[in-house]
Design a protein around this motif. Structure first.
Motif, PDB file in Angstrom:
ATOM      1  N   HIS A 174      -2.499-110.802  61.721  1.00  0.00           N
ATOM      2  CA  HIS A 174      -3.351-111.899  62.194  1.00  0.00           C
ATOM      3  C   HIS A 174      -4.464-112.175  61.188  1.00  0.00           C
ATOM      4  O   HIS A 174      -5.191-111.237  60.816  1.00  0.00           O
ATOM      5  N   PRO A 175      -4.627-113.425  60.748  1.00  0.00           N
ATOM      6  CA  PRO A 175      -5.730-113.744  59.825  1.00  0.00           C
ATOM      7  C   PRO A 175      -7.089-113.409  60.431  1.00  0.00           C
ATOM      8  O   PRO A 175      -7.965-112.898  59.759  1.00  0.00           O
ATOM      9  N   GLU A 176      -7.252-113.729  61.710  1.00  0.00           N
ATOM     10  CA  GLU A 176      -8.431-113.409  62.498  1.00  0.00           C
ATOM     11  C   GLU A 176      -7.938-112.941  63.867  1.00  0.00           C
ATOM     12  O   GLU A 176      -6.806-113.257  64.271  1.00  0.00           O
ATOM     13  N   PRO A 177      -8.761-112.213  64.615  1.00  0.00           N
ATOM     14  CA  PRO A 177      -8.303-111.664  65.906  1.00  0.00           C
ATOM     15  C   PRO A 177      -7.719-112.706  66.858  1.00  0.00           C
ATOM     16  O   PRO A 177      -6.770-112.425  67.583  1.00  0.00           O
ATOM     17  N   ASN A 178      -8.262-113.909  66.882  1.00  0.00           N
ATOM     18  CA  ASN A 178      -7.797-114.920  67.839  1.00  0.00           C
ATOM     19  C   ASN A 178      -6.923-116.004  67.208  1.00  0.00           C
ATOM     20  O   ASN A 178      -6.653-117.026  67.820  1.00  0.00           O
ATOM     21  N   GLU A 179      -6.451-115.751  65.972  1.00  0.00           N
ATOM     22  CA  GLU A 179      -5.584-116.719  65.297  1.00  0.00           C
ATOM     23  C   GLU A 179      -4.147-116.240  65.300  1.00  0.00           C
ATOM     24  O   GLU A 179      -3.879-115.042  65.204  1.00  0.00           O
ATOM     25  N   TRP A 180      -3.224-117.186  65.399  1.00  0.00           N
ATOM     26  CA  TRP A 180      -1.809-116.829  65.339  1.00  0.00           C
ATOM     27  C   TRP A 180      -1.468-116.251  63.965  1.00  0.00           C
ATOM     28  O   TRP A 180      -1.991-116.686  62.936  1.00  0.00           O
ATOM     29  N   ASN A 181      -0.546-115.275  63.979  1.00  0.00           N
ATOM     30  CA  ASN A 181       0.047-114.858  62.716  1.00  0.00           C
ATOM     31  C   ASN A 181       1.183-115.828  62.365  1.00  0.00           C
ATOM     32  O   ASN A 181       1.493-116.749  63.131  1.00  0.00           O
ATOM     33  N   ALA A 182       1.803-115.628  61.215  1.00  0.00           N
ATOM     34  CA  ALA A 182       2.806-116.585  60.732  1.00  0.00           C
ATOM     35  C   ALA A 182       4.006-116.677  61.670  1.00  0.00           C
ATOM     36  O   ALA A 182       4.539-117.769  61.911  1.00  0.00           O
ATOM     37  N   LEU A 183       4.450-115.538  62.212  1.00  0.00           N
ATOM     38  CA  LEU A 183       5.619-115.561  63.098  1.00  0.00           C
ATOM     39  C   LEU A 183       5.282-116.202  64.442  1.00  0.00           C
ATOM     40  O   LEU A 183       6.141-116.853  65.059  1.00  0.00           O
ATOM     41  N   GLU A 184       4.061-116.049  64.898  1.00  0.00           N
ATOM     42  CA  GLU A 184       3.670-116.709  66.148  1.00  0.00           C
ATOM     43  C   GLU A 184       3.648-118.225  65.981  1.00  0.00           C
ATOM     44  O   GLU A 184       3.988-118.963  66.912  1.00  0.00           O
ATOM     45  N   THR A 185       3.289-118.688  64.805  1.00  0.00           N
ATOM     46  CA  THR A 185       3.333-120.130  64.553  1.00  0.00           C
ATOM     47  C   THR A 185       4.764-120.634  64.582  1.00  0.00           C
ATOM     48  O   THR A 185       5.049-121.713  65.125  1.00  0.00           O
ATOM     49  N   VAL A 186       5.686-119.865  64.013  1.00  0.00           N
ATOM     50  CA  VAL A 186       7.111-120.238  64.088  1.00  0.00           C
ATOM     51  C   VAL A 186       7.578-120.229  65.539  1.00  0.00           C
ATOM     52  O   VAL A 186       8.354-121.095  65.958  1.00  0.00           O
ATOM     53  N   ALA A 187       7.095-119.271  66.315  1.00  0.00           N
ATOM     54  CA  ALA A 187       7.449-119.223  67.737  1.00  0.00           C
ATOM     55  C   ALA A 187       7.008-120.501  68.445  1.00  0.00           C
ATOM     56  O   ALA A 187       7.708-121.021  69.325  1.00  0.00           O
ATOM     57  N   HIS A 188       5.852-121.010  68.060  1.00  0.00           N
ATOM     58  CA  HIS A 188       5.374-122.277  68.624  1.00  0.00           C
ATOM     59  C   HIS A 188       6.319-123.419  68.259  1.00  0.00           C
ATOM     60  O   HIS A 188       6.587-124.303  69.086  1.00  0.00           O
ATOM     61  N   LEU A 189       6.846-123.422  67.043  1.00  0.00           N
ATOM     62  CA  LEU A 189       7.813-124.456  66.636  1.00  0.00           C
ATOM     63  C   LEU A 189       9.095-124.355  67.449  1.00  0.00           C
ATOM     64  O   LEU A 189       9.692-125.371  67.824  1.00  0.00           O
ATOM     65  N   ILE A 190       9.513-123.143  67.740  1.00  0.00           N
ATOM     66  CA  ILE A 190      10.699-122.941  68.584  1.00  0.00           C
ATOM     67  C   ILE A 190      10.441-123.501  69.978  1.00  0.00           C
ATOM     68  O   ILE A 190      11.307-124.161  70.569  1.00  0.00           O
ATOM     69  N   SER A 191       9.244-123.270  70.495  1.00  0.00           N
ATOM     70  CA  SER A 191       8.874-123.803  71.810  1.00  0.00           C
ATOM     71  C   SER A 191       8.969-125.325  71.814  1.00  0.00           C
ATOM     72  O   SER A 191       9.384-125.932  72.806  1.00  0.00           O
ATOM     73  N   GLY A 192       8.603-125.952  70.694  1.00  0.00           N
ATOM     74  CA  GLY A 192       8.696-127.402  70.598  1.00  0.00           C
ATOM     75  C   GLY A 192      10.124-127.900  70.731  1.00  0.00           C
ATOM     76  O   GLY A 192      10.386-128.929  71.370  1.00  0.00           O
ATOM     77  N   GLU A 193      11.072-127.174  70.142  1.00  0.00           N
ATOM     78  CA  GLU A 193      12.489-127.575  70.264  1.00  0.00           C
ATOM     79  C   GLU A 193      13.000-127.362  71.687  1.00  0.00           C
ATOM     80  O   GLU A 193      13.791-128.152  72.196  1.00  0.00           O
ATOM     81  N   ARG A 194      12.534-126.311  72.317  1.00  0.00           N
ATOM     82  CA  ARG A 194      12.915-126.099  73.730  1.00  0.00           C
ATOM     83  C   ARG A 194      12.391-127.232  74.597  1.00  0.00           C
ATOM     84  O   ARG A 194      13.051-127.653  75.552  1.00  0.00           O
ATOM     85  N   PHE A 195      11.204-127.724  74.243  1.00  0.00           N
ATOM     86  CA  PHE A 195      10.636-128.850  74.980  1.00  0.00           C
ATOM     87  C   PHE A 195      11.493-130.103  74.786  1.00  0.00           C
ATOM     88  O   PHE A 195      11.712-130.868  75.723  1.00  0.00           O
ATOM     89  N   ASN A 196      11.980-130.329  73.565  1.00  0.00           N
ATOM     90  CA  ASN A 196      12.891-131.457  73.319  1.00  0.00           C
ATOM     91  C   ASN A 196      14.114-131.390  74.216  1.00  0.00           C
ATOM     92  O   ASN A 196      14.554-132.403  74.773  1.00  0.00           O
ATOM     93  N   ILE A 197      14.691-130.198  74.339  1.00  0.00           N
ATOM     94  CA  ILE A 197      15.865-130.013  75.188  1.00  0.00           C
ATOM     95  C   ILE A 197      15.534-130.327  76.643  1.00  0.00           C
ATOM     96  O   ILE A 197      16.291-131.004  77.350  1.00  0.00           O
ATOM     97  N   LEU A 198      14.377-129.844  77.085  1.00  0.00           N
ATOM     98  CA  LEU A 198      13.945-130.065  78.470  1.00  0.00           C
ATOM     99  C   LEU A 198      13.768-131.556  78.749  1.00  0.00           C
ATOM    100  O   LEU A 198      14.227-132.065  79.777  1.00  0.00           O
ATOM    101  N   ILE A 199      13.114-132.265  77.827  1.00  0.00           N
ATOM    102  CA  ILE A 199      12.871-133.697  78.009  1.00  0.00           C
ATOM    103  C   ILE A 199      14.185-134.470  78.025  1.00  0.00           C
ATOM    104  O   ILE A 199      14.402-135.330  78.896  1.00  0.00           O
TER     105      ILE A 199
END
Length: 399
Positions: free
Chosen positions: A279-304
């Motif tokens: 983690h760059p800072e305690p409350n900031e996403w690390n690089a893999l968590e940011t990718v996880a957020h991108l995955i969540s975006g694709e799941r949202f596309n499927i849901l919509i």
């Protein structure tokens, strides 16, 4: 009683015109911003517009593919009124007629004129949506060129911004109004065109209501602790050409996704799993968590897309916020660079596979199809907007 009448010919099947008055998703695509309906006699009909105007009523009569009658009672009307819509086949298309019964007295005179103007304009939008898929309310809306982000108290503290209400920018788009007037990532807009901007999504929607490309508006924002004011010229919105062929849509979408995915994957070259999890800072996403957020975006596309095809689009008040536990869970299931990038690739492939398999009957529902497809064919702002975030987290981990 005075009968306020509006008519339009639509080059579309009768069943699609009838659906436009009896399906929540269809109503949102040409008439209102939020709706929930239950299309049977005495079934609810609730319609809401940005700006907190709404009509609450119920269906009175329904004859499938022929007639819809409903009770209209808006929050600014002194009493309920009734609206009758008839749809009939004509010249290979559909004639839509709307009759709104209004009391014949001085109190209602001005409202009658307002109803007439509104229904004429709305039926023109119905025609556009059913024939081309294009919602004129969106086509005429200015394009600001901003990438909105969350604005939490932690972010405000980290940025040194002295307010807790506003719209924080995740980025700006090259060549659009926001970039041209000098706005940058992490600027927090607090006022737009004389209207206060809060954390709720509707406040910004209300602020741009009625604005068009070419208009100039005053924007007040914070960059750190400094309060700034600029004049932004609103960009005109180009409406994308959408292929009404799922296979071609999938091909065009893939051509947009692939370069963005390649950039994300390249960003991880030379880094270890340990660095990607730092983690760059305690409350900031690390690089893999940011990718996880991108995955969540694709799941949202499927849901919509699933909801649009099914006719029961999931609707919420805004887009919600990022739930940290969700991205943590995705990382826990894919705790390495290879696993996480593979999961992102698979999520994109699932989105594209779903697009290629869109059923023909949904393609005929041009309003819903165009809305999803046009969003898919925009430059991939989501992946590219988070690319610098990934690079920054990895660079911090390497120090």
């Amino acid at each position: 009683m005075t009968i306020v009448t509006a008519e339009v010919f639509v080059n579309a099947p009768v069943k699609m015109a009838y659906r436009a008055f009896t399906n929540s998703t269809s109503l949102r695509e040409w008439l209102c911003d939020v709706s929930t309906v239950e299309p049977h006699a005495s079934g609810r009909m609730y319609l809401w517009w940005n700006g907190n105007f709404y009509s609450s009523g119920h269906y009175l009569e329904l004859e499938e593919n022929r007639k819809v009658k409903f009770r209209w009672f808006s929050n600014v009307d002194p009493a309920p009124t009734e609206v009758t819509v008839t749809v009939s086949e004509k010249d290979g298309g559909t004639q839509v007629r709307l009759d709104h019964e209004v009391p014949n007295d001085d109190e209602w005179k001005q409202k009658s004129d307002g109803f007439r103007e509104y229904w004429v304009e709305s039926l023109e939008n119905l025609k556009s949506v059913l024939e081309t898929g294009i919602d004129l309310r969106i086509a005429n809306r200015p394009l600001l060129g901003i990438v909105p982000g969350d604005f939490t108290e932690e972010q405000a503290n980290a940025l040194g911004v002295p307010v807790r209400e506003g719209l924080r920018l995740d980025g700006v788009v090259e060549g659009r109004g926001a970039q041209k007037c000098g706005l940058q990532k992490n600027d927090v807009i607090v006022e737009f065109g004389g209207k206060t901007i809060g954390n709720d999504a509707s406040s910004f929607a209300n602020a741009i209501a009625g604005k068009k490309g070419g208009d100039q508006v005053e924007v007040i924002y914070y960059r750190g602790a400094e309060k700034k004011t600029v004049i932004m010229e609103l960009s005109k919105r180009p409406m994308p050409e959408v292929p009404f062929d799922p296979a071609e849509l999938e091909r065009q979408a893939r051509a947009i996704y692939e370069p963005a995915l390649a950039e994300v994957e390249k960003a991880f070259e030379g880094f270890t799993d340990t660095q990607a999890l730092a983690h760059p800072e305690p409350n900031e996403w690390n690089a893999l968590e940011t990718v996880a957020h991108l995955i969540s975006g694709e799941r949202f596309n499927i849901l919509i897309l699933t909801g649009l095809i099914d006719g029961y689009e999931p609707v919420a008040d805004g887009f919600g916020t990022n739930v940290h536990a969700q991205v943590q869970a995705t990382v826990k299931a894919n705790p390495s660079i290879d696993l996480m990038l593979g999961a992102l690739r698979r999520a994109v492939e699932e989105t594209l596979a779903f697009v290629a398999l869109i059923p023909a009957e949904f393609v005929a529902n041009k309003g819903s199809y165009y809305r999803f497809a046009s969003g898919l064919l925009q430059p991939n702002f989501h992946l590219t907007a988070h690319l610098e975030q990934i690079k920054s987290a990895l660079a911090a981990a390497k120090k």
